[in-house]
Design a protein around this motif. Structure first.
Motif, PDB file in Angstrom:
ATOM      1  N   CYS A   1       0.807  -0.670  -0.105  1.00 32.28           N
ATOM      2  CA  CYS A   1       0.142  -0.313   0.071  1.00 32.28           C
ATOM      3  C   CYS A   1       0.542   1.246   0.024  1.00 32.28           C
ATOM      4  CB  CYS A   1      -0.812  -0.235   0.999  1.00 32.28           C
ATOM      5  SG  CYS A   1      -1.776   1.890   1.224  1.00 32.28           S
TER       6      CYS A   1
ATOM      7  N   CYS B   1       0.399   3.251   3.606  1.00 37.62           N
ATOM      8  CA  CYS B   1       0.184   3.163   5.028  1.00 37.62           C
ATOM      9  C   CYS B   1       1.451   1.686   4.581  1.00 37.62           C
ATOM     10  CB  CYS B   1      -0.928   1.973   5.837  1.00 37.62           C
ATOM     11  SG  CYS B   1      -0.840   0.682   5.508  1.00 37.62           S
TER      12      CYS B   1
ATOM     13  N   CYS C   1      -6.863  -1.074   0.706  1.00 35.47           N
ATOM     14  CA  CYS C   1      -6.344  -1.536   1.066  1.00 35.47           C
ATOM     15  C   CYS C   1      -6.803  -1.855   2.556  1.00 35.47           C
ATOM     16  CB  CYS C   1      -4.922   0.053   2.001  1.00 35.47           C
ATOM     17  SG  CYS C   1      -4.101  -0.968   3.332  1.00 35.47           S
TER      18      CYS C   1
ATOM     19  N   LEU D   1      -6.355  -2.383   5.538  1.00 34.92           N
ATOM     20  CA  LEU D   1      -4.917  -1.424   6.661  1.00 34.92           C
ATOM     21  C   LEU D   1      -5.842  -0.366   6.780  1.00 34.92           C
ATOM     22  CD1 LEU D   1      -2.042  -3.439   6.408  1.00 34.92           C
ATOM     23  CD2 LEU D   1      -3.519  -4.230   7.759  1.00 34.92           C
ATOM     24  N   CYS D   2      -5.071   0.954   5.873  1.00 28.50           N
ATOM     25  CA  CYS D   2      -5.830   1.591   5.876  1.00 28.50           C
ATOM     26  C   CYS D   2      -6.662   2.534   5.010  1.00 28.50           C
ATOM     27  CB  CYS D   2      -4.636   2.445   5.764  1.00 28.50           C
ATOM     28  SG  CYS D   2      -4.115   2.740   4.075  1.00 28.50           S
TER      29      CYS D   2
HETATM   30 ZN   LIG Z   1      -2.786   1.115   3.582  1.00 29.18          ZN
END
Ligand SMILES: [Zn+2]
Length: 1065
Positions: free
Chosen positions: A403, A406, A425, A427-428
């Motif tokens: 990504c 992040c 992503c 995660l973010c």
């Molecule tokens: Zn990310």
């Protein structure tokens, strides 16, 4: 990944997919494995003359003009000439040498089937004869280019560096403590995560980026490397039969592993949420009595039936666990159970386990539950041998897809959109363009068409080949530097001899790869280095007398390729105990010796193994016998005692940070009979990713075998060097704290000069935003490290869990073992700063709060006469009580024992955390009462002295020690069978377990070996006799008993119940 040592050949008995010399062989064939052991040592003419052959290699590292140092004392002692000692050993037969492990060359062997056996290594207690080794042939490789220390800071791209850094002062590791306080980290910005999981990829990947022996191979258990535990020849008689024979293997491979649910939970398939069941305990609350959370003054009675209260009932069956089923994360089997994992999108629970298998949508919900959200991360954990190997993916020059915001790594939960041209992503939440050469169209299900062929898109664990971007220098060689205490006490107790013998035998298991470097030094009030160069007739001693401002001899003289110096080294190790046998120097320059060795290792980094026997008394970091001072200063009380649990000063910490900066990992083997100040000493291993081994009171007779086996496992277990680890998580959570053995320079990363398969790091989390019901929260561990083969790798573990707004889901998905391990580690972190009674009270309150939350918000029964325990946490009170009574927290106990305990738990893994405080106890006298009973481990019995009968023999083990208790009325036939004598009094106190020619004795030996295998530890055996102080020691483990100042298990349940009632009122 069996060996810590770079090798051009696979380690014996260990099965990388393509290089296994055992492939196609009977895995338990003793003869085969004995041959395999010779694989690194080609037969050759005796070369007892050290200087007769081989070109003198160039110094491996840039020379520093050390020789100009005026302080260097000329060689003082001379050694007896090389004495060719012939030790018997199996003759090395012409064994094929395997090719070096190239990245991406041979096709990865299809992973072993679930029923495959593990290749085993038999004991090879026969060391290699002196003088049988051939000189290495061919050209010595040129020295690696070292870029040396750099001041380049870590970028926010996460782990990138494998070189030394300037340490930025500030963040020092300190573990999480009980009260969670807010961190001032800013929550990430951006849109909420759009979480959409692809179909759980099931089935074999046919895109096998071939594994290499180091990292993609099945990381077998220790026994796969050959038995981790062998008797030494030193004063300890090995059992007459081999302890690690074929029986063990038959047991381990368990063909047709069955889907048997653990009995600690209601019957269900693992991976499926359990039905909400509770344990109801009818309780009649006591009418009188003051309740104290610290449990010191309870009176009152209960009517709990002791036979009805919850106790562990481990399943002996193997459990199959798929990490995701029907696109849902499964609930892992208990950490302590025997299970086989199929990675179907989430990583194996061996690598990452969460305290709760559903993530609360909000911080408020988590607070209401009173539970903690934490991960136990064991990034190099040993997988089950029947599990598929980790696949290695090489993205070439560009490196792995990440990504761009992040820097999270590509994983199965990143969602591809727009015909695969972009991805979101997990995660973010950021949307990235798919790199052109990584583009793939989407199928009708919305997944990439190639998802099942790409490990990074269908596996929870994958390993990426690191590009130059992840290196600041060439990957370091595997350097092992041994330093041995030769002060008077160490010599006289036999500790020096035991250490020399252990090193000599253990290095015989290291392959002679050009990447394996060794060095050795001894110390008392001076430091003695040894020039091990082949060209010399014999090792040359170089003395460093200044222990305040140490320097080091020319590093190219004292750190030498193992292949070049093995003979000198063995010769030296044999000579050291006699060379110093009349040593009258009582002082020991521990800190100075570490510093001097560090200076020699500074340009490479590596593993520094210290054998220490007395309190460090001179030179840098000298310590005083402050325990005695603390004892005499009675009036100061608990406050003074507390100081003893903290490091004496900052000297060793400062030094440890510098060691970590230069990628030096320190392990300390403490062989002592006195106070040695572990609180101060342990700072060095704890900061550098190492560990403390503690042999107290040291006995050369009974501890030498353990010392050797511990050392052998230390240097041969799967491990990595110059590592950096970071945990990322989905937006909504943030990492609160890391806890474990590491150094921390920036808040987001932990630096691990050494990381091995046993080390666990705890990571706690807190909310900084809310999750949507129905979304998922992902955790990703990225470990950048150098393998022992010199490969730079990034190991990625990804775990994606559902988010919930329902409190009862949190209790239903709570993971008992992980929650308890979290408590244990937090208790360990508190020990140096908080009085014991406070820690006991905190632990008890945490337990009560969790059960109270369940009782108040989730339980449907309203009768206050019942204590209601959520099924998944029904053993929580028992484990909490066990923790309250543990070595670290009980009222008695030596300072060093408590410091050691706190150090030990800081890196302990989840499977070993529970037995450490709640040991297993088994009856030995009735081992063969059931005919046809093939199981190696008999049923466990409650830890209650009511079950310890006078006519019985009982074994108790906690992963560290194994106590054998003998009652005073045991049948003499049974004594004769087990101990070879007819009466208790005739059993020697310095006890060594032998195997006699009878069924009972064999079964006991098999049992002990199986326990050692399960624990990856050579447990120290101690004999305990009823009526003896040793018998009293045994009884301190009877956690269910009432003792002066502590509650019985039943009383503790009553206490918990009363407290819950009080809170409900
Ligand atoms: Zn990310």
């Amino acid at each position: 990944m069996a060996s810590p040592v770079p090798s051009r050949v696979p380690r014996p008995g260990y099965a990388p997919p393509s290089f296994n010399p055992n492939l196609g062989r009977t895995p338990d064939s003793l003869a085969d494995n004995m041959q395999n052991l010779q694989i690194n040592r080609p037969p050759g003419p005796p070369s007892s003359m050290p200087n007769l052959s081989g070109p003198r290699p160039p110094p491996p590292f840039a020379n520093q003009p050390f020789s100009s140092s005026p302080n260097l004392t000329p060689p003082m002692a001379s050694f007896p000439g090389p004495t060719p000692v012939s030790r018997p050993g199996p003759p090395p037969s012409g064994f094929p040498r395997a090719a070096p492990p190239p990245i991406g060359s041979p096709q990865a062997n299809p992973s072993p089937s679930f029923a495959s056996g593990r290749p085993s290594g038999p004991p090879f207690s026969q060391p290699q004869p002196f003088g049988l080794r051939a000189p290495p042939q061919g050209v010595f490789p040129s020295a690696p280019t070292m870029t040396g220390p750099t001041t380049q800071p870590l970028s926010d791209q996460g782990p990138m560096s494998n070189g030394p850094h300037m340490f930025t002062q500030g963040t020092l590791p300190g573990g999480p403590r009980f009260p969670s306080v807010g961190s001032n980290q800013q929550p990430p910005v951006g849109p909420p995560p759009m979480l959409s999981s692809p179909q759980a990829p099931i089935g074999q990947s046919i895109h096998p980026f071939p594994g290499t022996p180091m990292s993609s191979a099945p990381l077998g258990p220790p026994s796969q490397l050959g038995p981790p535990f062998l008797a030494t020849s030193q004063g300890v008689q090995p059992p007459s039969a081999t302890p690690y024979g074929s029986q063990m293997w038959q047991m381990q491979s368990r063909p047709g592993a069955s889907l048997v649910p653990g009995t600690m939970q209601p019957p269900r398939m693992f991976g499926m949420p359990p039905p909400p069941t509770n344990q109801y305990l009818p309780l009649v609350p006591p009418l009188m009595g003051h309740m104290s959370a610290s449990g010191t003054s309870i009176t009152g009675q209960s009517k709990i039936d002791p036979d009805q209260i919850p106790r562990p009932n481990p399943s002996s069956s193997v459990i199959l666990f798929e990490t995701r089923q029907n696109n849902q994360a499964g609930y892992p089997p208990p950490a302590t159970s025997d299970y086989i994992v199929k990675d179907t999108g989430n990583c194996s629970p061996r690598y990452m386990r969460c305290t709760i298998n559903q993530v609360p949508c909000s911080g408020d919900l988590l607070t209401t539950s009173s539970m903690q959200l934490a991960l136990m991360v064991q990034p190099l954990a040993l997988p089950h041998p029947s599990e598929e190997p980790i696949q290695v993916v090489d993205f070439g020059e560009g490196g792995p897809v990440r990504c761009s915001r992040c820097k999270g790594y590509i994983n199965p939960f990143m969602k591809f959109i727009d015909q695969g041209r972009r991805f979101i992503c997990n995660l973010c939440g950021f949307t990235d363009e798919t790199p052109r050469d990584y583009h793939c169209n989407l199928g009708p299900d919305g997944r990439r068409r190639d998802a099942d062929e790409r490990p990074e898109l269908c596996r929870g664990t994958v390993e990426f080949v690191a590009t130059k971007e992840y290196m600041v220098r060439e990957p370091m060689p595997a350097v092992f530097f041994f330093i041995i205490d030769v002060s008077m006490n160490a010599i006289q107790t036999g500790a020096t001899a035991a250490a020399c013998s252990a090193i000599s035998q253990a290095i015989s298991d290291l392959p002679e790869s050009p990447r394996t470097m060794v060095g050795i030094a001894t110390f008392d009030s001076n430091i003695h280095f040894y020039n091990l160069k082949r060209a010399l007739q014999q090792p040359l001693m170089l003395i460093v007398p200044d222990v305040q401002d140490v320097y080091t001899p020319l590093e190219s003289d004292v750190i030498v390729q193992l292949a070049e110096c093995r003979q000198h080294l063995e010769q030296l190790l044999e000579t050291v105990p006699t060379m110093f046998q009349n040593n009258r120097v009582a002082d020991s320059a521990f800190g100075a010796a570490i510093k001097a060795a560090f200076l020699a290792m500074k340009s490479t980094g590596g593993r520094l193994l210290v054998f220490q026997s007395v309190l460090p008394s001179v030179g840098i970091g000298a310590l005083s016998a402050r325990e005695a001072e603390g004892r005499t200063n009675v009036s100061a009380g608990e406050k003074e005692i507390h100081k003893l649990l903290q490091p004496a000063d900052k000297t060793l910490k400062t030094m440890a940070i510098e060691l970590a900066e230069y990628q030096v990992c320190v392990d300390v083997f403490i062989t002592t009979q006195t106070y040695i100040d572990i609180a101060s000493i342990s700072v060095v291993p704890r900061t550098t990713g190492g560990q403390v081994y503690y042999y107290y009171p040291f006995s050369a007779l009974s501890d030498s075998a353990k010392l050797y086996n511990d050392l052998r496992w230390n240097i041969t277990r799967p491990q990595g060097f110059e590592a950096v680890m970071r945990i990322r998580c989905s937006q909504g959570l943030q990492v609160q704290e890391y806890s474990g053995n590491f150094c921390k320079r920036i808040p987001t990363d932990v630096d691990l000069p050494g990381i091995d398969c046993d080390k666990t790091i705890m990571v706690t989390f807190k909310h900084d935003d809310k999750f949507q019901e129905g979304s998922e929260c992902a955790f990703q561990c990225a470990l950048l490290y150098t393998t022992v083969y010199g490969q730079r790798r990034i190991r990625i573990h990804t775990l994606s869990l559902p988010c919930t707004t329902v409190l009862s889901n949190l209790f239903r998905s709570a993971d008992l073992d992980t929650q308890f391990t979290c408590f244990l580690k937090q208790a360990g972190n508190e020990i140096p700063t908080t009085p014991r009674y406070q820690i006991r009270e905190q632990i008890t309150n945490l337990c009560i709060n969790v059960l109270h939350s369940y009782r108040k918000f989730c339980a449907t029964v309203s009768s206050s006469g019942q204590l209601i325990l959520p099924e998944g946490l029904k053993l929580f009170p028992l484990y909490t009580l066990a923790l309250v009574k543990s070595t670290g927290l009980r009222t008695d106990g030596r300072i060093d024992d408590r410091s050691y305990w706190a150090t030990h738990v800081s890196s302990i893994s989840t499977p070993l955390a529970v037995p450490l405080v709640h040991p297993r106890m088994m009856a030995i006298h009735s081992l063969i009462s059931k005919e046809d009973d093939e199981s190696l481990i008999p049923p466990t019995i409650p830890l209650s002295s009511a079950d310890v009968t006078d006519d019985g023999i009982f074994l108790l083990e906690n992963g560290e020690d194994c106590l054998i208790y003998v009652g005073n009325m045991v049948n003499s036939d049974i004594l004769q069978q087990i101990f070879g004598v007819p009466s208790v009094d005739e059993i020697p106190t310095q006890f060594v377990l032998k195997q006699y020619d009878n069924k009972l004795s064999k079964k006991l030996n098999n049992l002990v070996n199986e326990i050692r295998r399960q624990r990856c530890s050579y447990l120290r055996l101690r004999l305990c006799k009823k009526g003896d102080p040793s018998g009293m020691l045994f009884l301190t483990y009877m956690i269910e008993d009432k003792t002066p100042g502590s509650l019985s298990y039943v009383e503790f349940l009553v206490l918990v119940h009363r407290q819950i009632q009080t809170k409900m009122a």
